[in-house]
Design a protein around this motif. Structure first.
Motif, PDB file in Angstrom:
ATOM      1  N   ASP A  93      59.319 -42.432 -39.494  1.00 14.34           N
ATOM      2  CA  ASP A  93      59.911 -43.347 -38.519  1.00 14.34           C
ATOM      3  C   ASP A  93      61.364 -43.650 -38.861  1.00 14.34           C
ATOM      4  O   ASP A  93      61.759 -43.610 -40.028  1.00 14.34           O
ATOM      5  N   ASP A  95      62.855 -46.589 -38.487  1.00 12.63           N
ATOM      6  CA  ASP A  95      63.132 -48.022 -38.625  1.00 12.63           C
ATOM      7  C   ASP A  95      62.900 -48.525 -40.048  1.00 12.63           C
ATOM      8  O   ASP A  95      62.841 -49.722 -40.286  1.00 12.63           O
ATOM      9  N   GLN A  97      60.292 -48.569 -41.759  1.00 14.01           N
ATOM     10  CA  GLN A  97      58.954 -49.041 -42.106  1.00 14.01           C
ATOM     11  C   GLN A  97      58.279 -48.028 -43.016  1.00 14.01           C
ATOM     12  O   GLN A  97      57.325 -48.344 -43.710  1.00 14.01           O
ATOM     13  N   ARG A 212      59.855 -53.607 -40.312  1.00 17.69           N
ATOM     14  CA  ARG A 212      60.962 -52.991 -39.613  1.00 17.69           C
ATOM     15  C   ARG A 212      62.280 -53.620 -40.055  1.00 17.69           C
ATOM     16  O   ARG A 212      62.374 -54.833 -40.229  1.00 17.69           O
TER      17      ARG A 212
HETATM   18 MN    MN Z   1      58.103 -49.333 -36.498  1.00 17.70          MN
END
Ligand code: MN
Ligand code: GDD
Length: 394
Positions: A93, A95, A97, A212
């Motif tokens: 991902d 972001d 995370q 996030r």
């Molecule tokens: Mn996320």
């Protein structure tokens, strides 16, 4: 010397996370041959930020911007798999995370040589999904995982977290062409559909799912519905999804009638309202989930609606006399006759929708002459063939 790897990062408005993600990925993979490939569907200036960061990055960084967001997050990942410079790909991902610091562990596990897919699992020892946020989201995630595993016992036996978005995959072991990406659950798609030729060997490492960094999650109720449709399609094919929607419609019909008659409405009027609501509801669901791709090439909306509704009306009107005919002349029990007529009616309804309502409009003969040969018989044969070829395992 470690294997070359492409880190595929799908992005949707992640501008503020790009610089940190690239820096931490570069640090984590320092010394191994690696590239970062962003596949972007943003409406903000994420692409400009990628170009800016790429210019001074210590490893190759590429960004592909898609003009049309087909297949959402999963569609972006599949494009990334096709465009990656290396066979070993890690999907992560954008972001943060998914901590880039876990990249070496995924690679090291792969290099042990007995896995085609290495997933970062939130549910094995040391894993943690605190970053999912609310208790609600955590519960939903757990329940969805359990149901999904139950549906694909064999393929997902070795996976504690088939929904994770952080995983390594050896592209050369997967049939990328058979993937039909939709929504968020790309690993599930790969594990269930991408392992037709080779059974994919799955290994896992624990993941601590972070929170996030910047921006907001794109998960939503709509993603939830997309996920259910995705599951039904993977498990039963289009025909099963069509049946599920028909079943929901029947239950809704009864519920509406029950509610209206309890409110004192005349039962005939209640039945008419119930039937109308069900017909419209079924049509909308079938447009959204069953024939989503087909409808773009099919005839116009009102034509589809009219032909779908007329067919259902004719079918309902014919079913009872046909049933009576079976009971009277073949002397079979009325229960069996009902069952047969319902099954036949269902098949007829599905075929009619697949082959007529959502058939691609006849292409106009071009200057060269001959229109493409596409007879009804051919289309029926192809539809049956496609149904028979859907993955199934129990
Ligand atoms: Mn996320
Ligand atoms: N290119 C592209 N197109 N990227 C997208 C799209 C899209 O339509 N939608 C989301 N993304 C990107 C986001 O920018 C982010 O980098 C990543 O995909 C994950 O999106 P989030 O919106 O942060 O999803 P999440 O954190 O709720 O879900 C994550 O965790 C789930 C596990 O609970 C994802 O990894 C899911 O795949 C995973 O199932």
């Amino acid at each position: 010397m470690s294997v070359p790897v492409t880190v595929i990062v799908p992005t949707f408005n992640e501008r503020d996370n790009i610089a940190e993600l690239v820096a931490r990925t570069a640090a984590a993979l320092a010394g191994s041959p690696a590239e970062i490939l962003f596949v972007d569907d943003s409406s903000d200036d994420t692409m400009d930020e990628i170009a800016r960061v790429a210019a001074s990055a210590p490893l190759p960084v590429r960004g592909i911007h898609r003009d049309r967001n087909t297949g959402g997050l999963s569609g972006a990942v599949v494009l990334g798999l096709a465009e990656a410079s290396h066979d070993v790909c890690i999907v992560m991902d954008g972001d943060l995370q998914h901590p880039p610091e876990l990249l070496p562990a995924l690679l090291a596990r792969y290099e042990e040589g007995d896995a085609d897919v290495v997933a970062a699992s939130r549910y094995i020892g040391g894993g943690d999904s605190a970053g999912l946020g609310t208790v609600m989201r955590f519960g939903v995630s757990k329940a969805a995982t359990a149901i999904t595993k139950a549906m694909f016992l064999r393929r997902l036996w070795r996976s504690t977290d088939p929904m994770t978005g952080f995983f390594l995959v050896d592209r050369s072991r997967v049939e990328v062409n058979t993937l039909r990406p939709q929504g968020f659950k790309i690993l599930l798609e790969i594990l269930v559909r991408g392992g037709e030729r080779h059974d994919l060997r799955i290994a896992e490492v624990p993941l601590e799912f972070g929170t996030r960094r910047h921006g907001t999650s794109k998960a939503s109720l709509r993603q939830g519905a997309t996920f259910l449709a995705h599951l039904a399609r993977l498990r039963f094919g289009k025909m099963g999804l069509f049946a599920v929607i028909g079943g929901i419609g029947a239950v809704a019909n009864i519920g509406i009638m029950w509610a209206l008659t309890h409110l004192g409405m005349d039962y005939v009027l209640a039945a008419v309202i119930g039937a109308a609501a069900t017909i419209i509801g079924n049509f909308v669901l079938q447009e959204l989930f069953v024939f989503r791709e087909e409808r773009h090439l099919a005839s116009r909306l009102w034509v589809r609606f009219a032909s779908s509704v007329s067919f259902n009306g004719v079918e309902a009107a014919l079913r009872i006399p046909v049933m009576a005919f079976m009971v009277e002349t073949w002397h079979i029990s009325s229960v069996i006759a009902t069952a047969i007529s319902l099954v036949v009616a269902f098949l007829a309804r599905f075929l009619f929708h697949a082959l007529v309502v959502y058939a691609p409009r006849r292409q106009r003969a071009d200057a060269a002459g001959e229109p493409p040969v596409d007879t009804a018989a051919l289309r029926i044969a192809r539809a049956i063939d496609a149904e028979a070829m859907r993955p199934g395992e129990l």
